[in-house]
Design an enzyme around this catalytic site. Structure first.
Site, PDB file in Angstrom:
ATOM      1  N   HIS A 191       0.811  -1.207   0.000  1.00 52.69           N
ATOM      2  CA  HIS A 191       0.000   0.000   0.000  1.00 52.69           C
ATOM      3  C   HIS A 191       0.854   1.272   0.000  1.00 52.69           C
ATOM      4  O   HIS A 191       0.626   2.193  -0.799  1.00 52.69           O
ATOM      5  CB  HIS A 191      -0.944  -0.009   1.216  1.00 52.69           C
ATOM      6  CG  HIS A 191      -1.719   1.263   1.370  1.00 52.69           C
ATOM      7  ND1 HIS A 191      -1.317   2.272   2.220  1.00 52.69           N
ATOM      8  CD2 HIS A 191      -2.839   1.698   0.756  1.00 52.69           C
ATOM      9  CE1 HIS A 191      -2.182   3.273   2.123  1.00 52.69           C
ATOM     10  NE2 HIS A 191      -3.104   2.948   1.247  1.00 52.69           N
TER      11      HIS A 191
ATOM     12  N   CYS B 289      35.793   2.100 -24.038  1.00 53.66           N
ATOM     13  CA  CYS B 289      34.948   1.991 -22.852  1.00 53.66           C
ATOM     14  C   CYS B 289      35.628   2.504 -21.588  1.00 53.66           C
ATOM     15  O   CYS B 289      35.142   2.273 -20.485  1.00 53.66           O
ATOM     16  CB  CYS B 289      34.499   0.544 -22.642  1.00 53.66           C
ATOM     17  SG  CYS B 289      35.849  -0.614 -22.360  1.00 53.66           S
TER      18      CYS B 289
END
Length: 805
Positions: A427, A758
């Site tokens: 909830h 990279c």
């Protein structure tokens, strides 16, 4: 039509267009029962008591005027006034009573259900408001549900209580917030076969990722017993993801999973309607395993895709769904018990990318599941229960054991929410998403460790784990309009090793992942040395052996644990960027780094200079690590072949010599990863001067090169990049290093091989990004935080170069 009951509509007669008649929940259930049962989705049968019945009941009891008077002049922000008026309204509706003819129709329908399912049938009696489950308002949990109802009197009493629950405090407040008139909204009741999940498991699932809005996955949560504990956040549930594109292509595999605590489970209690359920401790053996098997997860994913497709076809556009499921412990079958449109992540539109970034750190008071990706600061306020809600002040951080719909009037005033219990579909999580505020749920000890009335910073910007810091930690919000950002000719890829960040990072403009490191996954998720998992008997330390045993609980052995964890980590990154390429570098720990893993000291040598020692390709075929490399290969084979993520390319790091590269490829082929099979491409890191000098020969073995500028700089300049005393000599912009990079790019092009970079260089230095574009590199892979600025810079450089030519 003349003999159709006035107040009853069976599910088989309803469609989604009947929301005004039976509310969103019942209309959806009816449509699913009618249209999806033939497609293999199992829906429990039942009927709706119509919204007209609610109106007639109040009309016959002359209750409308007293009800209006009860709501007259309501101040929704006065919690005490809201409680008084809500209680009065519920008393009015419950006291109206169900007219005799209506009661008889309800009971006649109930008896028909008994004929279908047998006298042992128990019922779920569920509210369904005529304004609920709209595209922008979920109304989830606003009214009441009653479970395991049996017998005529109990059913009628449950119906009266359901009608009255239209005026729970939370429902009143929610309608005001959403702009609905209390007296234009009516309540229908769904009466359906009760799925005996108290004897098995239940949960919630979404046809997208709830935190990022990523639509290519089904997200499933579950725990033992009735689903209320999952919905309300009383337990930490199990979590599962399934990747839609590969699932639809025939690959039946769970993408990733997390085993929750599942400390309690909700079962039925004997007694009247008011006390139908109770929580009991979950046996330890059940807590240590998943509440459902992979076969169940995949069936639920199939249900979710079928349901989403049905509603998308009907709506004419993609319609992500929020669904509740339950497994019956008596017949062993899975049922869908509710489906409604997802109303938060699916509503995110536009091209503005919003990124929250912490600009500092501090003492961590609590950790849990991150809900959303935002950061907020405020005074912590511990609220023990509903009776103390009036103590909460707007702008504070709500700290609680758990929350229920009764808390929503103050939740909407909170800067952030922190709870002890709950998972991503509880909830508190649902409401936080709806409100657009960060929440950290399932902390376990938040109410003990977060001082009341002290300023805290709640951060959900670091992946799956949310953190609560003491004090005010500075942060910034970066908002970027992506609508006018074209793609450069040079591919801009991303360096990414953390699977938790994959779904959010994929939103950046990119051409795939240029470097996915295995090291992060091994460090964070596996934690143990692969050989220690294979040979725990070699560990002399009893604590280490016990830790290995604990890690591998629920798995056949350490090998299965390693392969599953590693494959799911890599697969999560590959799925996030599917079908773009994801270049996965096989492990490149140094021996001193491997030694820090659990059990690692037993299997690693002590080296004076690990940076140029037993690392990368040298390990893979060496007797001291070959078994570990076999596990890595098994994991990558599972990713590509079993899970279907063929966008994964593999990359070999620190390959010193050509014949070493050949030995590694031969070993990979022996482990089922033969270059070329099933489209497998294998790259090699170009980070040693010998890779550049012999690039023509390396090109015969590998499909592409990724230049590791960090190591290439180190070995070109002879500088130990781990040494602070000579750090001033480490510079990727050195002319010698740049020449090495240029030779590598030209050599790759000469051999028709892919070239990329990279390392840190283009992320740290704009002039290096400019140099890479000028020499014609195919791609550069950047850290996520520099992707946007570097992309703009590359576009400018490409524009200048085209003007010159």
């Amino acid at each position: 039509m003349s003999n159709k009951p006035t107040y009853i509509s069976w599910f088989k007669d309803l469609t989604i267009d009947d929301v005004p008649l039976v509310g969103g929940k019942n209309a959806s259930l009816g449509e699913m029962y009618r249209d999806l049962t033939p497609k293999g989705v199992r829906i429990p049968n039942g009927f709706a008591v119509t919204a007209e019945a609610y109106r007639v009941m109040l009309e016959k009891a002359n209750a409308w005027q007293p009800l209006r008077e009860a709501m007259e002049g309501l101040n929704p922000d006065d919690v005490e006034d809201l409680a008084r008026r809500g209680a009065r309204a519920r008393d009015i509706i419950y006291g109206a009573g169900i007219p005799d003819d209506m009661a008889q129709e309800i009971l006649d329908a109930y008896h028909q259900l008994q004929d279908e399912y047998g006298d042992g049938l128990s019922l779920a009696v569920r509210s369904s408001a005529t304004a609920e489950d709209l595209p922008t308002a979920s109304f989830a949990g606003q009214q009441d549900t009653y479970l395991n109802v049996s017998g005529d009197a109990a059913l009628l009493d449950a119906c009266r209580r359901c009608f009255a629950s239209l005026f729970t405090d939370r429902a009143i407040h929610y309608r005001i917030d959403q702009g609905f008139d209390h007296f234009k909204v009516a309540l229908s009741i769904g009466v359906m076969k009760m799925v005996r999940s108290d004897l098995a498991a239940s949960g919630v699932m979404f046809s997208l990722d709830t935190e990022t809005g990523f639509r290519d996955v089904v997200f499933i949560t579950g725990a033992y017993g009735l689903g209320e504990n999952v919905v309300q956040g009383a337990v930490e549930p199990d979590e599962f993801y399934v990747h839609k594109p590969t699932f639809l292509a025939g690959h039946r595999a769970v993408l990733r999973r997390h085993r929750g605590e599942k400390a309690i489970k909700m079962i039925y209690a004997t007694g009247q309607t008011r006390e139908l359920t109770r929580n009991i401790p979950t046996p330890e053996a059940d807590r240590l395993r998943y509440c459902i098997e992979d076969e169940d997860v995949l069936r639920l994913a199939d249900y979710a895709l079928t349901i989403e497709q049905h509603y998308s076809d009907r709506a004419g556009y993609d319609k992500p769904m929020d669904m509740e499921w339950a497994k019956d412990g008596l017949d062993g079958k899975l049922y869908l018990v509710q489906a409604r449109p997802e109303t938060v992540a699916s509503q995110q539109t536009g091209t503005i990318l919003e990124q929250f970034q912490l600009q500092g750190s501090g003492e961590i008071l609590a950790r849990g599941y991150a809900i959303g990706t935002r950061i907020a600061t405020g005074k912590a306020r511990y609220i023990h229960d509903v009776a103390h809600l009036h103590e909460f002040q707007p702008g504070e951080v709500l700290v609680a054991d758990t929350t229920t719909p009764d808390w929503e009037p103050v939740m909407k005033q909170a800067a952030a929410i922190v709870t002890n219990h709950g998972g991503r579909t509880c909830h508190a999580a649902i409401i936080a998403r709806e409100l657009g505020i960060p929440a950290v749920v399932g902390c376990g000890d938040a109410t003990d460790n977060i001082p009341d009335d002290e300023t805290v910073t709640v951060s959900c910007a670091g992946g799956d784990e949310g953190r609560v810091y003491r004090g005010e930690v500075p942060f910034r919000v970066i908002r970027t309009d992506l609508s006018d950002l074209p793609r450069p000719r040079t591919e801009i890829m991303i360096n990414l090793g953390n699977p938790d960040l994959a779904f959010s990072t994929r939103a950046l403009p990119n051409d795939g992942v240029g470097l996915a490191r295995l090291e992060f996954i091994i460090n964070e998720y596996i934690k143990a040395h692969p050989l220690a998992l294979l040979h725990p008997e070699r560990l002399e330390d009893k604590k280490e052996r016990k830790a290995i045993e604990t890690l591998t609980l629920g798995y056949k052995d350490g090998a299965e644990f390693f392969v599953q964890k590693l494959s799911e980590g890599v697969a999560t990154i590959a799925a996030a960027f599917w079908p773009k390429p994801v270049v996965v570098r096989m492990s490149d720990f140094k021996s001193n780094e491997y030694a820090t893993l659990l059990g690692g000291r037993v299997f690693e040598p002590e080296e004076d200079n690990p940076m140029i020692g037993f690392r990368g390709a040298a390990r893979y075929t060496h007797p001291a690590y070959a078994e570990g490399f076999a596990l890595e290969c098994a994991a990558m084979k599972r990713v590509r072949d079993d899970m279907g993520l063929t966008n994964v390319k593999l990359m070999i790091p620190f390959c010193r010599r050509v014949d070493e590269g050949q030995r590694v490829l031969d070993a990979m082929a022996g482990h089922g990863l033969k270059r070329g099979d099933n489209g497998l491409e294998v790259y090699v890191m170009c980070e040693i001067p010998n890779n550049v000098i012999l690039i023509d020969q390396f090109s015969k073995l590998f499909d592409g090169f990724s230049i590791g500028s960090n190591d290439l700089t180190q070995l070109t300049l002879g500088v130990d990049r781990d040494s602070e005393i000579v750090a001033f000599d480490f510079d990727e912009r050195d002319e010698g290093v740049k020449q090495m990079i240029r030779m590598a790019v030209e050599g790759a092009r000469r051999n028709q091989r892919h070239s990329g970079l990279c390392g840190q260089a283009p992320s740290d230095y704009p002039e290096m990004a400019e140099y890479l574009v000028e020499i014609g590199i195919d791609s550069m892979s950047l850290n996520p935080d520099t992707v946007l600025t570097t992309t703009r810079h590359v576009l400018e450089v490409e524009k200048k170069l085209s003007q010159k030519s």
